[in-house]
Design a protein around this motif. Structure first.
Motif, mmCIF file in Angstrom:
data_model
loop_
_atom_site.group_PDB
_atom_site.id
_atom_site.type_symbol
_atom_site.label_atom_id
_atom_site.label_comp_id
_atom_site.label_asym_id
_atom_site.label_seq_id
_atom_site.Cartn_x
_atom_site.Cartn_y
_atom_site.Cartn_z
ATOM 1 N N PHE A 3 0.751 -1.161 0.101
ATOM 2 C CA PHE A 3 0.080 -0.042 0.135
ATOM 3 C C PHE A 3 0.890 1.141 0.185
ATOM 4 C CE2 PHE A 3 -2.312 -3.403 2.049
ATOM 5 C CZ PHE A 3 -3.654 -3.299 1.662
ATOM 6 N N GLU A 4 0.625 2.243 -0.926
ATOM 7 C CA GLU A 4 1.279 3.560 -0.911
ATOM 8 C C GLU A 4 0.209 4.543 -0.677
ATOM 9 O OE1 GLU A 4 4.000 6.314 -3.559
ATOM 10 O OE2 GLU A 4 3.718 4.190 -4.270
ATOM 11 N N VAL A 5 0.367 5.028 0.472
ATOM 12 C CA VAL A 5 -0.719 5.997 0.863
ATOM 13 C C VAL A 5 -0.221 7.371 1.159
ATOM 14 C CG1 VAL A 5 -2.437 4.139 1.596
ATOM 15 C CG2 VAL A 5 -0.744 5.264 3.722
ATOM 16 N N HIS A 6 -1.140 8.497 1.400
ATOM 17 C CA HIS A 6 -0.655 9.587 1.551
ATOM 18 C C HIS A 6 -1.620 10.073 3.262
ATOM 19 C CE1 HIS A 6 1.880 10.951 -1.578
ATOM 20 N NE2 HIS A 6 0.936 10.287 -2.332
ATOM 21 N N VAL A 7 -1.016 10.435 4.151
ATOM 22 C CA VAL A 7 -1.578 10.762 5.341
ATOM 23 C C VAL A 7 -2.566 11.914 5.259
ATOM 24 C CG1 VAL A 7 -1.670 11.112 7.962
ATOM 25 C CG2 VAL A 7 0.158 9.585 6.790
ATOM 26 N N ASP A 8 -3.865 11.666 5.484
ATOM 27 C CA ASP A 8 -4.886 12.979 5.463
ATOM 28 C C ASP A 8 -5.438 13.287 6.757
ATOM 29 O OD1 ASP A 8 -4.438 13.097 2.555
ATOM 30 O OD2 ASP A 8 -6.201 11.662 2.085
ATOM 31 N N GLY A 9 -5.179 12.465 7.840
ATOM 32 C CA GLY A 9 -5.734 12.933 9.155
ATOM 33 C C GLY A 9 -5.004 11.937 9.959
ATOM 34 N N LEU A 10 -5.088 12.347 11.316
ATOM 35 C CA LEU A 10 -4.773 11.694 12.544
ATOM 36 C C LEU A 10 -5.520 11.167 13.488
ATOM 37 C CD1 LEU A 10 -1.651 14.397 13.029
ATOM 38 C CD2 LEU A 10 -1.569 12.161 11.720
ATOM 39 N N SER A 11 -5.248 10.092 13.974
ATOM 40 C CA SER A 11 -6.092 9.632 14.979
ATOM 41 C C SER A 11 -5.408 8.554 15.898
ATOM 42 C CB SER A 11 -7.227 8.825 14.424
ATOM 43 O OG SER A 11 -8.013 8.379 15.582
ATOM 44 N N GLU A 12 -5.652 8.573 17.456
ATOM 45 C CA GLU A 12 -4.810 7.808 18.009
ATOM 46 C C GLU A 12 -5.909 6.526 18.531
ATOM 47 O OE1 GLU A 12 -3.094 9.650 21.403
ATOM 48 O OE2 GLU A 12 -1.439 10.281 20.175
ATOM 49 N N GLN A 13 -7.101 6.816 18.121
ATOM 50 C CA GLN A 13 -8.115 5.590 18.524
ATOM 51 C C GLN A 13 -8.743 5.186 17.247
ATOM 52 O OE1 GLN A 13 -10.978 7.907 20.942
ATOM 53 N NE2 GLN A 13 -9.869 7.922 22.804
ATOM 54 N N ARG A 14 -8.707 3.634 17.346
ATOM 55 C CA ARG A 14 -9.421 3.085 16.413
ATOM 56 C C ARG A 14 -10.867 3.255 16.403
ATOM 57 N NH1 ARG A 14 -7.113 -1.928 13.879
ATOM 58 N NH2 ARG A 14 -8.782 -3.233 12.905
ATOM 59 N N GLY A 15 -11.312 3.699 15.153
ATOM 60 C CA GLY A 15 -12.822 3.780 15.006
ATOM 61 C C GLY A 15 -13.340 2.855 14.200
ATOM 62 N N PRO A 16 -14.523 3.331 13.544
ATOM 63 C CA PRO A 16 -15.081 2.608 12.522
ATOM 64 C C PRO A 16 -14.482 2.519 11.161
ATOM 65 C CG PRO A 16 -16.831 4.294 13.203
ATOM 66 C CD PRO A 16 -15.387 4.480 13.934
ATOM 67 N N ALA A 17 -14.502 1.478 10.282
ATOM 68 C CA ALA A 17 -13.887 1.373 8.968
ATOM 69 C C ALA A 17 -14.093 2.656 8.368
ATOM 70 C CB ALA A 17 -14.241 0.266 8.358
ATOM 71 N N ALA A 18 -15.254 3.042 8.248
ATOM 72 C CA ALA A 18 -15.374 4.449 7.225
ATOM 73 C C ALA A 18 -14.448 5.602 7.726
ATOM 74 C CB ALA A 18 -17.026 4.750 7.174
ATOM 75 N N GLN A 19 -14.525 5.632 9.154
ATOM 76 C CA GLN A 19 -13.547 6.716 9.688
ATOM 77 C C GLN A 19 -12.158 6.434 9.407
ATOM 78 O OE1 GLN A 19 -14.188 7.149 13.818
ATOM 79 N NE2 GLN A 19 -12.671 8.809 14.145
ATOM 80 N N ALA A 20 -11.748 5.269 9.543
ATOM 81 C CA ALA A 20 -10.372 5.003 9.112
ATOM 82 C C ALA A 20 -10.118 5.290 7.774
ATOM 83 C CB ALA A 20 -10.111 3.589 9.587
#
Length: 134
Positions: free
Chosen positions: A65-82
């Motif tokens: 996977f080659e991805v660009h970071v668009d957001g930060l989160s320290e908590q695991r949430g729903p897949a849509a949020q991830a």
């Protein structure tokens, strides 16, 4: 997109876990220590700070996977949020699709039995594997 948490950066292992690339943080740490994750082209450590706009390359099993970071989160949430935490590059998506198609073609070429083994077939197979009579 704005950051999910108020921080300017998040630990790499936490971000990978929150973005659902790995099921547990322990698996994320093991992958990072094994050299399976690069941040901006450089091998990273689990405590490496990840910031919005950075490029990550994640090798997970046969997939890359080659991805660009668009957001930060320290908590695991729903897949849509991830999924909102990153954007996968078109080249990465295309490469994974090609790999999926080649695996599908390879599995289609495998011979398939006519029926499922019954009890007698399973016993014979077990005996054969143990080196017994056959």
């Amino acid at each position: 997109m704005a950051a999910m948490s108020g921080a300017e950066s998040v630990r790499l292992d936490r971000w990978l876990w929150a973005a659902r690339f790995f099921k547990t943080r322990r698996l994320a740490v093991d992958a990072i220590k094994g050299g399976k994750v690069d941040v901006d082209g450089v091998r990273a450590k689990p405590a490496r700070a990840v910031r919005i706009g950075q490029r990550l390359v994640i090798h997970k099993g046969p997939q890359t996977f080659e991805v660009h970071v668009d957001g930060l989160s320290e908590q695991r949430g729903p897949a849509a949020q991830a999924q909102m935490l990153y954007t996968e590059t078109p080249d990465s998506v295309r490469a994974r699709e090609q790999q999926r198609e080649s695996l599908r073609a390879a599995s289609a070429a495998q011979p398939r039995p006519d029926h499922r083994p019954d009890r007698r077939d399973r016993q014979r197979l077990a005996d054969f594997k143990r080196g017994g009579r056959h």
